[in-house]
Scaffold this motif. Structure first.
Motif: not given
Length: 123
Positions: A37-55
Motif C-alpha cells: 500500500y502507499r500513502q502520499a503526503p496529505g492523502k489516504q493510504r491506498d492499495m498498490v498490489a496484493v498477492i494471495t497464497s495461490g499467487d
C-alpha cells in the motif's frame, strides 16, 4: 506477534526502477494475502498490489503494467518490482501481511503492517 520489515526504498529519477522487499517474522503458522500500500503526503493510504497464497494478483489501475508483486513463501517475503516510475508514485510504501499465528491458545488470525519505506521519484 508478527513483525514486518520493509526495505528497498529511496530516491530515483523518473523512468527508473526500484525493488521493495518485506520480510515477515514471528510465530507465523501460515500466510494468506501479502500486499503493498502507499500513502502520499496529505492523502489516504491506498492499495498498490496484493498477492494471495495461490499467487493471484491484483493491482491498482495506476500501476498496472509497471509494477509487479511476487512472493517467496519459503522466506515469508513479498516483493514489489517498480518500473517506469513516475513522480506521482512518490509516497511511503507499506507492506501488509495476513494469516495465522501460533499461540498457546492455538492458531489465531493476524493482520500486520510494516513501518513503511519512502519512495521518491524526482529529477
Amino acid at each position: 506477534q508478527v513483525q514486518l520489515v520493509e526495505s528497498g526504498g529511496g530516491l530515483v529519477q523518473p523512468g527508473g526502477s526500484l525493488r521493495l522487499s518485506c520480510v515477515a517474522s514471528g510465530s507465523i503458522f501460515s500466510i494468506n494475502n501479502m500486499g503493498w500500500y502507499r500513502q502520499a503526503p496529505g492523502k489516504q493510504r491506498d492499495m498498490v498490489a496484493v498477492i494471495t497464497s495461490g499467487d493471484s494478483t491484483n493491482y491498482a489501475d495506476s500501476v498496472k503494467g509497471r509494477f509487479t508483486i511476487s512472493r517467496d513463501s519459503a522466506k515469508n517475503t513479498v516483493y514489489l518490482q517498480m518500473n517506469s516510475l513516475k513522480p506521482e508514485d512518490t509516497a511511503d510504501y507499506y507492506c501488509r501481511v495476513g494469516g495465522l499465528i501460533s499461540t498457546f491458545l492455538g492458531r489465531r488470525p493476524f493482520d500486520s503492517w510494516g513501518r513503511g519505506t519512502q519512495v521518491t521519484v524526482s529529477s
